[in-house]
Design an enzyme around this catalytic site. Sequence first.
Site, PDB file in Angstrom:
ATOM      1  N   HIS A  80      -4.437  22.975  13.014  1.00 45.97           N
ATOM      2  CA  HIS A  80      -3.100  22.893  13.621  1.00 45.97           C
ATOM      3  C   HIS A  80      -3.079  21.904  14.785  1.00 45.97           C
ATOM      4  CE1 HIS A  80       0.836  24.816  14.767  1.00 45.97           C
ATOM      5  NE2 HIS A  80       0.481  24.356  15.946  1.00 45.97           N
ATOM      6  N   GLU A  81      -4.007  22.084  15.723  1.00 40.65           N
ATOM      7  CA  GLU A  81      -4.000  21.233  16.914  1.00 40.65           C
ATOM      8  C   GLU A  81      -4.364  19.786  16.585  1.00 40.65           C
ATOM      9  OE1 GLU A  81      -2.621  22.212  19.475  1.00 40.65           O
ATOM     10  OE2 GLU A  81      -2.604  24.368  19.125  1.00 40.65           O
TER      11      GLU A  81
ATOM     12  N   HIS B  81      -0.602  13.234  15.015  1.00 43.61           N
ATOM     13  CA  HIS B  81       0.797  12.815  15.133  1.00 43.61           C
ATOM     14  C   HIS B  81       0.961  11.944  16.388  1.00 43.61           C
ATOM     15  CE1 HIS B  81       5.315  14.186  14.811  1.00 43.61           C
ATOM     16  NE2 HIS B  81       5.168  12.881  14.790  1.00 43.61           N
TER      17      HIS B  81
END
Length: 602
Positions: free
Chosen positions: A392-393, A399
Amino acid sequence: MNKSKALPKRSEIPAEYKWKLEDMYASDADWEKDTAKVKELIGQIKQKEGTLSESGKHLLEALTLQDELTKTMDQVYVYARMRRDEDNANATYQALTDRATGLSTQVYGALAFIQPEILAIPEDRLSQMIESEPGLEHYRFLLEEITRYKPHTLSAAEEALLAEASELANAPSTIFNMLNNADIKFPMIKDEHGEEVELTKGRFIQFMESRDRRVRQDAFNALYATYGQHRNTIAATLTAAVKRDVFYARSHKFDSALQAALFSDNIDISVYDNLIATVREHLPLMHRYVALRKKLLGVDELHMYDLYVPIVHEVEMEIPYQQAVDTVTEALHPLGDEYLQVLKKGFHSGWIDVYENQGKTSGAYSWGTYTAHPYVLMNYQDNLNNMFTLAHEMGHALHSYFSNTNQPYTYADYRIFVAEVASTCNEALLMHHLLATTSDKATRMYLINYYMEQFRGTLYRQTMFAEFEKAIHAKVEAGEALTADSLNQLYRQLNVEYYGPDMVVDEQIDLEWARIPHFYNNFYVYKYATGFSAATSLSRQILEEGQPAVERYLGFLKSGGSDYPLELLKRAGVDMTSSEPISEALAVFKELLEQMEELAGA
C-alpha cells in the site's frame, strides 16, 4: 519486560533498514541554510503584494517566487518532521520541528494575498496577461482553477471576516475530539482469560476480533453504553458541525453543503449519488455475505458484534520483511519493467524505514518532497497485514515518484480524491497474486475473507457513512432539527438496509454515528469508496488487458495534479461519472463470495 523483547534503540537498527534522510539534507547545517533561504524568500514575496494586476510580468514573478518558497518550505518541514519521527524523544528534532511549524505559518501568511489579488483581476484582463507573458502559460491551469472560485468568492472584507471566524467554526470538531479522546473513559471488561482489562478505543477492534463471543458482546455493550451517556452532547456537536457546513456553503453561494464540498475537486453531485445508488443495487451481495458469515460462525443469530471476528480460523502466515519485499515485487510484475525498476530502487536505496525502535512514530505512511525521492515509514511485523501495508505505502510512494519526475512542481501534488488509487491497486494485485499461487484450502479461505472484509469496510461501510452524511445535511438544509433520537433512527435504518435480514441490528449500533470522527470532515469518506472502486477496476484492466492498460495507468501516475481527478481517472480507463467502475469492483466481490461459498460448502 524480558530484555530480548525490549524495543531496540534507534542506534541499534542496522543501516540497511533505515531510510536515508541525507538524500534530503546531507546535514542539519544544510537544513539551516534552507531555513534562512525561506526567511529571505518571505521578504521577497511580501514585496510583490499589491502588484499582481499591474502586468503579466509581475504576476509571473509572484507565482514563480511562490513555487520556490513553498518547495523549499516543504523540504524544511518534511525533513524536520521525519527526523523527529525516527525518535520522538530526540530533543534536537523536536526543536527543529517546532521551528519548521512556526516558519510554515509565516510562509502561508505571507502568501495569503496572492489568490485574492488574482480573483480581483477581470477575466478578460487575466487572459490578456497570459497571452502577452509567455511564462504564464505554464500557470494557465492553476489560474483557471483559482478563477473557478470567483462566483463563490465574497468581497475581501467578507472573506476576511469568515476567515476570522474559522477558529469558532472548528469548535464542534475540537469539542468532539476532546470529548472522544480525552474525557470519555470506558469501563473494565473481562478478557478471554477472565482478567479485568480496561476497554479503550484502540483495544475495541481487538476485542471485536476475539474468538470468545462473550468478550465481543461485553466490549460492544460497554463501548456504546459509554457513548450513550453523552448522546445528547455528541448530537449537539455533530449538529453544530453540520450547521457550520451549511452556513459556509450558503455564504459562498452554493446550492448545498454537498455541492460546496465537492467543488474543490470539480466533481458533480451525480458522482456522489451514483456511488450510493450503485452500492444499493448490490446490497443483495452484502446480504449473502452476512448469511455466509452467520453460517460459518455457527451462530443462531448474527449480531453486530459478530462482524469483525474472522470467519476463518487464523492461519499462521509468518512473513519476514525480505519475503514481503520479494512477494510484493513478484505480485506487481504485471505493471511492467518501468514500474518494477523504480519499485526495486525504492526497496534497496534507502526509501524505507523498516522496523520499530524506541520513540519511533507508530503506524505507517508515505511522505517526501519534490526535490528528493519519496519515503516510507513502517513498523514492520512479520505478518500478512504488514505485507499488505508495505504494498500500500509503496503504491503511494511510486505515485509520488512518477508524478514528481514527470510534472513541474506546480502540478506535482495529486489530490485526495485519487490519492488512494495507486496504493489500493497495489493491494489488489498482491491479493490476486497470493490467491493465484495458493492451493491450500485454509489459506485461500483466510485470504478471501481478508479481501472481502476490505470490500465490506471500505466500499459498503464508507458508502453507508456517505449516505448518512448526505441525509443529515439535507435535514438541516430543510430546516429540520437533528436530535440524538433522530440520528439514531436514521443510522439504524441504514444498518437494517445495508446488512439485510440475517443480521440482528442491535439497539446499541444505533449510536455508532456518535463515535465516527470523519463526520466532522464533511463529505470526505466517500472518497475511500470511489478510490477503492477505481483501483479495483484498474487492477482488473491491468490483469486482463496487459500493456495497453499498464500504459494508461502509468500515464495516470505521471499526471500528478495537472488536471481534475475525474479527467485523470478517465484517461486511465475509469469513468467515475458512470456506475461501471463501482459495478466492476462489486463483481470482484461477487466472485470472492462465490469462491468462499464453494470452499465452505455453503
